[in-house]
Design a protein around this motif. Structure first.
Motif, PDB file in Angstrom:
ATOM      1  N   ALA A   1       0.775  -1.242   0.018  1.00  0.00           N
ATOM      2  CA  ALA A   1      -0.111  -0.029  -0.191  1.00  0.00           C
ATOM      3  C   ALA A   1       0.983   1.314   0.010  1.00  0.00           C
ATOM      4  CB  ALA A   1      -1.042   0.006   1.425  1.00  0.00           C
ATOM      5  N   ASN A   2       1.859   1.253   1.002  1.00  0.00           N
ATOM      6  CA  ASN A   2       2.679   2.484   0.847  1.00  0.00           C
ATOM      7  C   ASN A   2       3.555   2.617  -0.352  1.00  0.00           C
ATOM      8  OD1 ASN A   2       2.353   3.479   3.484  1.00  0.00           O
ATOM      9  ND2 ASN A   2       3.457   2.116   4.522  1.00  0.00           N
TER      10      ASN A   2
ATOM     11  N   PHE B   1       2.573   6.242  -7.279  1.00  0.00           N
ATOM     12  CA  PHE B   1       1.566   6.340  -8.097  1.00  0.00           C
ATOM     13  C   PHE B   1       0.396   7.369  -7.456  1.00  0.00           C
ATOM     14  CE2 PHE B   1       3.230   2.103  -9.226  1.00  0.00           C
ATOM     15  CZ  PHE B   1       3.310   2.228 -10.586  1.00  0.00           C
ATOM     16  N   GLY B   2       0.406   7.598  -6.204  1.00  0.00           N
ATOM     17  CA  GLY B   2      -0.345   8.560  -5.764  1.00  0.00           C
ATOM     18  C   GLY B   2      -1.826   7.973  -5.403  1.00  0.00           C
ATOM     19  N   TYR B   3      -1.867   6.502  -5.397  1.00  0.00           N
ATOM     20  CA  TYR B   3      -3.199   6.000  -5.164  1.00  0.00           C
ATOM     21  C   TYR B   3      -3.005   4.674  -4.744  1.00  0.00           C
ATOM     22  CZ  TYR B   3      -2.360   3.757  -9.573  1.00  0.00           C
ATOM     23  OH  TYR B   3      -1.616   3.042 -10.536  1.00  0.00           O
ATOM     24  N   CYS B   4      -3.945   3.975  -4.102  1.00  0.00           N
ATOM     25  CA  CYS B   4      -4.134   2.592  -3.301  1.00  0.00           C
ATOM     26  C   CYS B   4      -5.473   2.086  -3.401  1.00  0.00           C
ATOM     27  CB  CYS B   4      -3.377   2.806  -2.117  1.00  0.00           C
ATOM     28  SG  CYS B   4      -3.476   1.310  -1.228  1.00  0.00           S
TER      29      CYS B   4
ATOM     30  N   LYS C   1      -1.995  11.195   6.297  1.00  0.00           N
ATOM     31  CA  LYS C   1      -0.596  11.736   5.824  1.00  0.00           C
ATOM     32  C   LYS C   1       0.257  11.112   4.720  1.00  0.00           C
ATOM     33  CE  LYS C   1      -0.784  14.145  10.299  1.00  0.00           C
ATOM     34  NZ  LYS C   1       0.028  14.553  11.621  1.00  0.00           N
ATOM     35  N   GLN C   2      -0.607  10.592   3.896  1.00  0.00           N
ATOM     36  CA  GLN C   2       0.272   9.927   2.729  1.00  0.00           C
ATOM     37  C   GLN C   2       1.037   8.558   3.316  1.00  0.00           C
ATOM     38  OE1 GLN C   2       0.045  10.476  -0.495  1.00  0.00           O
ATOM     39  NE2 GLN C   2      -1.545  11.859   0.107  1.00  0.00           N
TER      40      GLN C   2
END
Length: 291
Positions: free
Chosen positions: A105-106, A112-115, A133-134
């Protein structure tokens, strides 16, 4: 942003499997580390593949890795809300892998800026992801262990210290938690940094023959609700891992047990493996958030 392939740093020569037409990209990601506490956490090799990668090939790739887990994701699913996930160690497929899921996930968030919101295992268990927080947080259903005299008896000869209590889950190939504190429910050690479980000797051959469950050795260090601390180690020679370096999925069993024994709904968990790991969690309504 396109992720670079840093798998090449694992070996001097490029692994042959990287030339497979099924492989889209690979990367490594670590979780549960704490430089301030000299805890290295655990890493996972993330493999994003195109359609057509077989289980046999996945196992082969994992056998060539020096990471505790190799995670496989289909490139056609990582952009969707729900994504299938598989984990392997060097010898076999892993049924549950919290650290590998968080690492995946991280990785996706970072590059890619998504999960996906949910990763689903081969046994149809849901691993829900929250992003704060990302950084990914893993949400699991808690698993309530029951006090077990049978487990205590089976494991008596496995550990160098006497077991004071044992708790087991009902599922086959589940978890057994053992406690070594003399008075774990009444008194707590003032020396929360004491390496009590590091000196614990384990007979891995005996454990793999005597007991079907993975075993969590747990030591409660402080019940202060603001700064609660517990130490643990995780053993699973039955599944090809004598001791895991960082084990996120085990918190789904530890959290409800600490709540039952101490009334704690959150705590800092220090995994006293060779690398060491720091895990934080919050427990509420039969769900555990791990980060």
């Amino acid at each position: 942003m396109q992720a670079k392939d840093n798998t090449l740093c694992l070996t001097k020569r490029k692994p042959k499997w990287l030339t497979l037409r099924f492989i889209k990209l690979t990367f490594t990601e670590s979780v549960f580390y704490s430089p301030a506490n000299n805890l290295k956490g655990s890493s996972a090799l993330i493999v994003i593949y195109k359609i057509g990668l077989t289980s046999k090939t996945m196992q082969y790739i994992a056998s060539q890795s020096n990471h505790p887990a190799t995670v496989f994701l289909n490139q056609n699913e990582i952009t969707k809300r729900h994504c299938n996930i598989r984990w392997f160690n060097q010898t076999s497929e892993i049924k549950r892998c919290g650290h590998g899921t968080l690492a995946a996930a991280n990785f996706l968030i970072k590059y890619f800026g998504y999960c996906p919101e949910v990763f689903t295992s081969m046994s149809h268990e849901r691993f829900t992801i929250r992003v704060k927080k990302q950084r990914a947080q893993l949400l699991l259903k808690s698993i309530e262990p029951k006090k077990s005299e049978l487990a205590k008896g089976e494991l008596k000869s496995v550990f160098s210290s006497a077991i004071k209590a044992a708790y087991s889950t009902g599922d086959k190939n589940g978890y057994t938690v053992v406690l070594f504190n003399e008075e774990f429910s009444k008194e707590f050690s003032k020396d929360v940094e004491k390496d009590d479980l590091k000196s614990l000797h384990v007979d891995f051959k005996a454990l793999s023959k005597l007991h079907k469950n993975a075993v969590i050795a747990l030591s409660i260090k402080s019940k202060d609700k603001k700064n609660a601390i517990a130490h643990f180690r995780y053993f699973a020679p039955q599944f090809g891992v004598n001791e895991d370096s960082a084990t996120g999925s085990a918190v789904s069993v530890i959290a409800p047990l600490l709540f039952r024994l101490c009334g704690l709904n959150k705590a800092k968990l220090i995994q006293q493996s060779n690398n060491g790991a720091l895990l934080n969690y919050e427990f509420n309504n039969a769900k555990v958030v791990i980060y």
